[in-house]
Design a protein around this motif. Structure first.
Motif, PDB file in Angstrom:
ATOM      1  N   PRO A   3      26.663 -35.245  -2.576  1.00 32.37           N
ATOM      2  CA  PRO A   3      27.478 -36.762  -2.968  1.00 32.37           C
ATOM      3  C   PRO A   3      27.418 -37.376  -4.778  1.00 32.37           C
ATOM      4  CG  PRO A   3      24.943 -36.862  -2.242  1.00 32.37           C
ATOM      5  CD  PRO A   3      25.620 -35.107  -1.957  1.00 32.37           C
ATOM      6  N   ARG A   4      28.764 -36.481  -4.822  1.00 32.25           N
ATOM      7  CA  ARG A   4      28.696 -36.582  -6.177  1.00 32.25           C
ATOM      8  C   ARG A   4      30.156 -36.420  -6.512  1.00 32.25           C
ATOM      9  NH1 ARG A   4      25.643 -34.263  -9.479  1.00 32.25           N
ATOM     10  NH2 ARG A   4      24.636 -33.142  -7.695  1.00 32.25           N
ATOM     11  N   ILE A   5      30.643 -37.307  -7.553  1.00 34.46           N
ATOM     12  CA  ILE A   5      31.573 -37.672  -8.229  1.00 34.46           C
ATOM     13  C   ILE A   5      31.761 -36.749  -9.378  1.00 34.46           C
ATOM     14  CG2 ILE A   5      33.605 -39.607  -8.813  1.00 34.46           C
ATOM     15  CD1 ILE A   5      32.664 -41.006  -6.595  1.00 34.46           C
ATOM     16  N   THR A   6      33.239 -36.304  -9.758  1.00 36.85           N
ATOM     17  CA  THR A   6      32.757 -35.541 -11.381  1.00 36.85           C
ATOM     18  C   THR A   6      34.122 -36.639 -11.890  1.00 36.85           C
ATOM     19  OG1 THR A   6      33.430 -33.496  -9.187  1.00 36.85           O
ATOM     20  CG2 THR A   6      33.839 -33.468 -12.320  1.00 36.85           C
ATOM     21  N   ILE A   7      35.314 -36.550 -11.448  1.00 38.42           N
ATOM     22  CA  ILE A   7      35.645 -37.866 -12.521  1.00 38.42           C
ATOM     23  C   ILE A   7      36.491 -38.901 -11.738  1.00 38.42           C
ATOM     24  CG2 ILE A   7      38.222 -36.999 -13.482  1.00 38.42           C
ATOM     25  CD1 ILE A   7      38.195 -34.346 -13.766  1.00 38.42           C
ATOM     26  N   GLN A 134      23.463 -27.612 -14.146  1.00 37.65           N
ATOM     27  CA  GLN A 134      23.036 -27.057 -12.353  1.00 37.65           C
ATOM     28  C   GLN A 134      23.268 -28.035 -11.577  1.00 37.65           C
ATOM     29  OE1 GLN A 134      19.208 -25.439 -13.587  1.00 37.65           O
ATOM     30  NE2 GLN A 134      19.472 -23.650 -11.992  1.00 37.65           N
ATOM     31  N   ALA A 135      23.202 -29.495 -11.847  1.00 37.50           N
ATOM     32  CA  ALA A 135      23.001 -30.240 -10.834  1.00 37.50           C
ATOM     33  C   ALA A 135      24.160 -30.364 -10.045  1.00 37.50           C
ATOM     34  CB  ALA A 135      22.328 -31.479 -11.190  1.00 37.50           C
ATOM     35  N   GLY A 136      24.957 -30.574 -11.096  1.00 38.39           N
ATOM     36  CA  GLY A 136      26.723 -30.191 -10.607  1.00 38.39           C
ATOM     37  C   GLY A 136      27.959 -31.366 -11.409  1.00 38.39           C
ATOM     38  N   ASN A 137      26.316 -31.670 -12.504  1.00 37.65           N
ATOM     39  CA  ASN A 137      27.504 -33.347 -13.427  1.00 37.65           C
ATOM     40  C   ASN A 137      28.022 -32.576 -14.223  1.00 37.65           C
ATOM     41  OD1 ASN A 137      26.261 -34.565 -11.981  1.00 37.65           O
ATOM     42  ND2 ASN A 137      24.464 -35.279 -12.756  1.00 37.65           N
TER      43      ASN A 137
ATOM     44  N   LEU B  43      25.313 -41.637  -5.293  1.00 38.08           N
ATOM     45  CA  LEU B  43      25.797 -40.762  -5.743  1.00 38.08           C
ATOM     46  C   LEU B  43      24.991 -39.771  -7.438  1.00 38.08           C
ATOM     47  CD1 LEU B  43      29.523 -40.600  -4.844  1.00 38.08           C
ATOM     48  CD2 LEU B  43      27.706 -40.291  -3.380  1.00 38.08           C
ATOM     49  N   ASN B  44      26.008 -39.393  -7.780  1.00 38.74           N
ATOM     50  CA  ASN B  44      25.194 -39.029  -9.580  1.00 38.74           C
ATOM     51  C   ASN B  44      25.369 -39.736 -10.266  1.00 38.74           C
ATOM     52  OD1 ASN B  44      28.037 -37.660  -9.014  1.00 38.74           O
ATOM     53  ND2 ASN B  44      28.180 -37.863 -10.955  1.00 38.74           N
ATOM     54  N   GLY B  45      23.734 -40.521 -10.078  1.00 42.04           N
ATOM     55  CA  GLY B  45      23.904 -41.510 -11.125  1.00 42.04           C
ATOM     56  C   GLY B  45      24.244 -42.684 -10.604  1.00 42.04           C
TER      57      GLY B  45
END
Lengths: 141, 141
Positions: A3-7, A134-137, B43-45
């Motif tokens: 569950p992660r958005i990078t951009i 490390q977390a993927g952020n 999600l991430n934060g």
């Protein structure tokens, strides 16, 4: 898929004008990775990008007409081309609409696009120039 | 304005169907704050929200026709109504297009909307039910 958005990329009419808006109104400073055609701002663990709307449509292999195209994309970055391929295999197996199979792209990375059921654009990418912690952020760009 | 996004909201046609997509395809679990009309993913934060597109347009005081409305909003949450008012005063002084002056909203918070120069929707809100950590991120929802 973590569950992660990078951009978060916002399609804009004029990158310089939009950048000026975010700099002067918000007081944000673009990162050093920003170029003439694209601006990045380091946010809380991810990046906000400003990119010409037609270029964003072209990048995602979708028509640039606003009707149907929202001018926004959400990027989920992984650590290798293999991880990107693996996720796309998984998405295809689940019947997801693939807009652009992952391929090597001009900026040196590897990326593909798919749509959710409301046509929101998701990019899955490996970017060798964008280190993840490390977390993927993304941090400290 | 801190370089921070609290919630990315995607306008969807059917919240239950969209939630099912994100749960089954991505394997994400909605937070306990999710309700029938709105789904949240931690999600991430920050949070990703799924919300009916017409309701999102209504909330932002913009027409729901796709032409011009992107069906996406970016939320920047602050720690009090006073902070929200202060930021809107600052935005107005800078000539920003205010779509909805901050007001108390039905869910118990306080929120207003403005547009960037490409009509991307920004919400500035105080939400007493969404704690922010010291850095200002939402975590562990």
């Amino acid at each position: 898929m973590d569950p992660r958005i990078t951009i978060v990329t916002l399609g804009v009419n004029d990158v310089a004008a939009a950048t000026q808006f975010y700099e002067s109104v918000f007081g944000w400073a673009r990162t050093s990775a920003s170029q003439e055609g694209i601006t990045f701002f380091q946010l809380n663990g991810f990046l906000l990008a400003l990119f010409k709307e037609e270029e964003l449509a072209k990048d995602a292999h979708v028509p640039a007409q606003r009707d149907g195209f929202r001018g926004v994309s959400l990027a989920h970055n992984l650590r290798s081309e293999q991880e990107v391929d693996g996720l796309f295999r998984d998405l295809e197996a689940k019947g997801v609409t693939i807009l652009k199979k992952p391929e090597k792209v001009f900026w040196g990375g590897y990326s593909g696009y798919f749509a959710d059921i409301d046509n929101h654009l998701w990019e899955v990418a490996y970017n060798p120039y964008l280190p993840l912690d490390q977390a993927g952020n993304v941090t400290g760009q």
